[in-house]
Design an enzyme around this catalytic site. Structure first.
Site, short mmCIF file in Angstrom:
data_model
loop_
_atom_site.label_atom_id
_atom_site.label_comp_id
_atom_site.label_asym_id
_atom_site.label_seq_id
_atom_site.Cartn_x
_atom_site.Cartn_y
_atom_site.Cartn_z
N ASP A 37 0.88 -1.17 0.00
CA ASP A 37 0.00 0.00 0.00
C ASP A 37 0.92 1.22 0.00
O ASP A 37 1.50 1.56 1.03
CB ASP A 37 -0.89 -0.05 1.26
N GLY A 77 1.43 4.81 0.05
CA GLY A 77 0.80 6.08 0.38
C GLY A 77 1.72 7.25 0.04
O GLY A 77 2.75 7.06 -0.60
N ASN A 78 1.32 8.44 0.48
CA ASN A 78 2.12 9.61 0.14
C ASN A 78 3.41 9.70 0.95
O ASN A 78 4.40 10.23 0.46
CB ASN A 78 1.29 10.88 0.30
N SER A 79 3.40 9.19 2.16
CA SER A 79 4.63 9.27 2.97
C SER A 79 5.26 7.91 3.21
O SER A 79 6.47 7.81 3.35
CB SER A 79 4.32 9.90 4.33
N ILE A 128 5.26 3.40 2.72
CA ILE A 128 4.80 2.18 2.04
C ILE A 128 4.50 1.15 3.13
O ILE A 128 5.38 0.83 3.93
CB ILE A 128 5.87 1.61 1.09
N LYS A 129 3.27 0.70 3.19
CA LYS A 129 2.93 -0.40 4.10
C LYS A 129 3.09 -1.68 3.30
O LYS A 129 2.56 -1.78 2.19
CB LYS A 129 1.47 -0.27 4.59
N TYR A 168 -17.77 9.31 -7.67
CA TYR A 168 -17.12 10.50 -8.21
C TYR A 168 -17.66 10.84 -9.60
O TYR A 168 -18.00 9.94 -10.38
CB TYR A 168 -15.60 10.29 -8.29
N ASP A 172 -6.61 4.29 -2.75
CA ASP A 172 -6.63 3.80 -1.37
C ASP A 172 -8.03 3.95 -0.78
O ASP A 172 -8.52 3.08 -0.06
CB ASP A 172 -5.57 4.50 -0.50
N ASP A 216 -10.11 7.21 7.10
CA ASP A 216 -8.70 6.82 6.97
C ASP A 216 -7.81 7.95 7.48
O ASP A 216 -7.88 9.07 6.98
CB ASP A 216 -8.39 6.52 5.49
#
Ligand SMILES: Nc1ncnc2c1ncn2[C@@H]1O[C@H](COP(=O)(O)OP(=O)(O)OP(=O)(O)O)[C@@H](O)[C@H]1O
Ligand SMILES: CC(C)(CO)[C@@H](O)C(=O)NCCC(=O)O
Ligand SMILES: [K+]
Length: 250
Positions: free
Chosen positions: A6, A8-10, A12-13, A93, A102, A123
């Site tokens: 996963d 993300g912006n900051s 990585i999981k 959307y 995500d 989240d």
């Protein structure tokens, strides 16, 4: 073994499952592609066969990570992509491709775990997001606002006298009493903003659905808000639940 990511912006999981049954082999959180490779290389007995990932990064950044994984581990990497409809959930959307992946996966995971009930998915990452999915699977839309790291950094960046370290920040969050130091005042203030956000989202959900909905809380800062919603389900791997649904193997 299956590698799941996963991005993300900051952070990585990542996690490695032993098989499609989902038995956990290893997991972690890293702040760069290189750190991910190092964590994986350090694992004894790792034998990856497949990889699936979701990314909210740019295509170029995600391509670079996929390339390096395919080369290093000789595996093919499957990426979650946007969809108008999947697993009974319909993207709300105007342009379905603009919705963060995500968020989309967390909704798929939440709607699945809620077994047909309406759900509110919250989240708490770099950004904070809320998404509303009706019992019929219709995504009604959601909200995006700055998360704890962004709120804190904006205050530090745009003031002269707000300066403190990570350890002081962690200690300050042991209570929500009015702060008597700068670090307490800022950390508790921002944490109360997030808690207020949760309460407002739950009010909106109640206005639409009465009492028949499930609240899901996920993301790295989930624990900061979990106690204002005692009935909420805290599911740290909600994005991974959705990832497995969007990118099934076999
Ligand atoms: N083990 C951990 N590693 C890194 N951050 C953590 C950890 N546990 C809690 N956090 C907190 O989680 C937050 C980041 O959340 P998270 O990792 O869900 O999002 P992200 O990848 O930065 O961004 P995005 O919202 O794009 O997914 C930070 O405020 C960080 O302090
Ligand atoms: C909002 C974030 C940053 C949350 O991680 C991500 O889902 C994203 O980049 N979304 C794209 C914008 C949108 O969802 O409208
Ligand atoms: K996230």
């Amino acid at each position: 073994m299956i590698l799941e990511l996963d991005c993300g912006n900051s952070f990585i999981k990542w996690r490695v499952l032993k098989s499609a049954l989902g038995i956990l082999f290893a997991e972690g959180v890293v702040d760069s592609d290189l750190a991910l490779l190092e964590s994986l290389r350090a694992l004894d007995g790792l034998s990856l066969r497949r990889c699936r990932l979701v990314s909210v990064r740019t295509t170029e950044e995600t391509d670079a990570l996929v390339d390096v994984l395919e080369r290093e581990f000789a595996i093919s990497v499957v990426r979650a992509t946007s969809a108008k409809e999947m697993s009974g959930v319909r993207n709300g959307y105007e342009d379905y491709q603009r919705l963060g992946l995500d968020r989309w996966l967390a909704m798929l995971g939440g709607f699945h775990l809620a077994s047909g009930k309406a759900c509110l998915v919250l989240d708490f990452g770099t950004a904070v997001t809320a998404d509303f999915v009706g019992a019929d699977g219709e995504h009604l839309g959601g909200f995006i606002c700055p998360g704890m790291p962004l709120m804190r950094d904006q205050l530090r960046t745009h003031t002269r006298k707000i300066r403190y370290g990570d350890q002081a920040a962690e200690r300050a969050l042991s209570s929500t009493a009015p702060g008597r130091t700068t670090v307490e005042a800022v950390e508790r203030g921002c944490s109360l903003m997030l808690r207020g956000f949760v309460l407002t989202q739950m009010e909106m959900a109640r206005a639409s659905w009465g009492e028949s909905f499930t609240v899901f809380i996920t993301g790295g800062d989930a624990q900061l808000v979990a106690d204002v919603a005692p009935d909420a389900r805290v599911v740290p791997d909600l994005v991974f639940v959705g990832l497995a649904m969007a990118c099934p193997f076999s």
